[in-house]
Design an enzyme around this catalytic site. Structure first.
Site, PDB file in Angstrom:
ATOM      1  N   TYR A 130       0.919  -1.405  -0.011  1.00  0.00           N
ATOM      2  CA  TYR A 130       0.062   0.053  -0.061  1.00  0.00           C
ATOM      3  C   TYR A 130       0.929   1.191   0.025  1.00  0.00           C
ATOM      4  CZ  TYR A 130      -3.584  -3.294   1.576  1.00  0.00           C
ATOM      5  OH  TYR A 130      -4.280  -4.491   1.621  1.00  0.00           O
ATOM      6  N   HIS A 155       1.274 -11.514   1.414  1.00  0.00           N
ATOM      7  CA  HIS A 155       0.255 -10.921   0.710  1.00  0.00           C
ATOM      8  C   HIS A 155      -0.205 -11.567  -0.353  1.00  0.00           C
ATOM      9  CE1 HIS A 155      -1.357  -6.530   0.034  1.00  0.00           C
ATOM     10  NE2 HIS A 155      -2.480  -7.381   0.021  1.00  0.00           N
TER      11      HIS A 155
END
Length: 285
Positions: free
Chosen positions: A51, A108
């Site tokens: 992010y 992730h």
């Protein structure tokens, strides 16, 4: 407001709802949204290296004045550079966040570590042994990915965070069965996508009917978002959600006070979801 918790397979406790810092906050300054989330009752903040906003997340945590022990912070391992390990990558994140440890560290995207998943999981286990991460888990893993790392694992993943809503529910049953077998908590992102990203589908009238019944039973307003979040909560799913609006944040956190869905209502949601398959996030390897 006290947030109820789920017990992970390593004995640690995790707040059942998290404020996510991806999607609209990706590559943006997350300080104000995260500060607002904490001020409105969120104690679990879900971040990720991908992010690219961990520094501002850390600033928000410090600015909130909330003791570190009262917060649960998640981050996720991105694609590794040639000279990196999961441990050195986490150490960079901890420095950006201004924290000594992370509560939950997830791999992730499995495709970022193709052919190396077992090796990467060993690195994740090292992070747990050294208490840089209290718990470790994965995200976007399917059955084959989980089977690859579970074989010979010292610690099974505590969490698998995946896209969950009624339009993918049927397709998720094999991976959720594996979660149950190994005590892996299922975590959801995109749980409200059918309502806001694909309105007008077969789910909408079913959710509205249930919402009206719940509101009548409760004697207070109930939103369509609360209906889907309640459906997730009743399955013991860890919900990751986000909003820029304080009222919406409090509404999400109020979900446990909404009356329970009946078995028939749960079935009607899943029957409506089975009429359409729609995955909203397609990951690239």
């Amino acid at each position: 407001m006290t947030i109820s918790t789920l017990t992970l397979n390593d004995g640690n406790q995790v707040p059942w709802m998290a404020f996510g810092t991806g999607t609209s906050l990706r590559q943006k300054n997350a300080q104000n949204p995260v500060e607002n989330a904490i001020a409105n009752g969120f104690t679990h903040i879900d971040g990720a290296q991908m992010y690219e906003n961990e520094e501002s997340l850390g600033v928000a945590i410090r600015a909130s004045g909330t003791p570190r022990s009262a917060l649960f912070v998640t981050t996720k391992l991105d694609r590794l550079q040639p000279d990196q390990t999961a441990k050195t990558s986490l150490q960079v994140s901890l420095k950006k966040l201004g924290l000594e440890y992370i509560d939950l560290y997830l791999v992730h995207v499995p495709g970022h570590h193709a052919g190396r998943l077992k090796e990467v999981w060993k690195m994740m286990e090292e992070c747990k042994r050294e208490r840089l991460a209290k718990s470790i888990g994965v995200s976007n893993f399917e059955v084959a990915h989980l089977q690859e790392i579970l074989e010979g694992a010292e610690f099974p993943p505590s969490v698998n965070q995946i896209e969950i809503h009624p339009y993918v529910w049927k397709s998720l049953q094999p991976v959720m069965a594996l979660h149950k077998e190994h005590g892996i908590i299922t975590s959801s992102y995109g749980g409200l996508s059918p309502l806001f990203r694909a309105p007008g589908g077969p789910l909408d009238p079913v959710i509205e009917k249930i919402r009206a019944r719940l509101e009548s039973t409760r004697g207070q307003p109930v939103s369509i978002s609360q209906v889907l979040n309640k459906w997730l909560q009743q399955y013991g799913i860890l919900v990751v959600t986000t909003s820029s609006k304080a009222g919406r944040m409090r509404e999400y956190l109020d979900t446990p006070k909404v009356p329970e869905l009946t078995a028939e209502e749960i079935q009607s949601i899943e029957n409506a979801g089975a009429q359409r398959y729609h995955k909203f996030l397609v990951l690239s390897d």
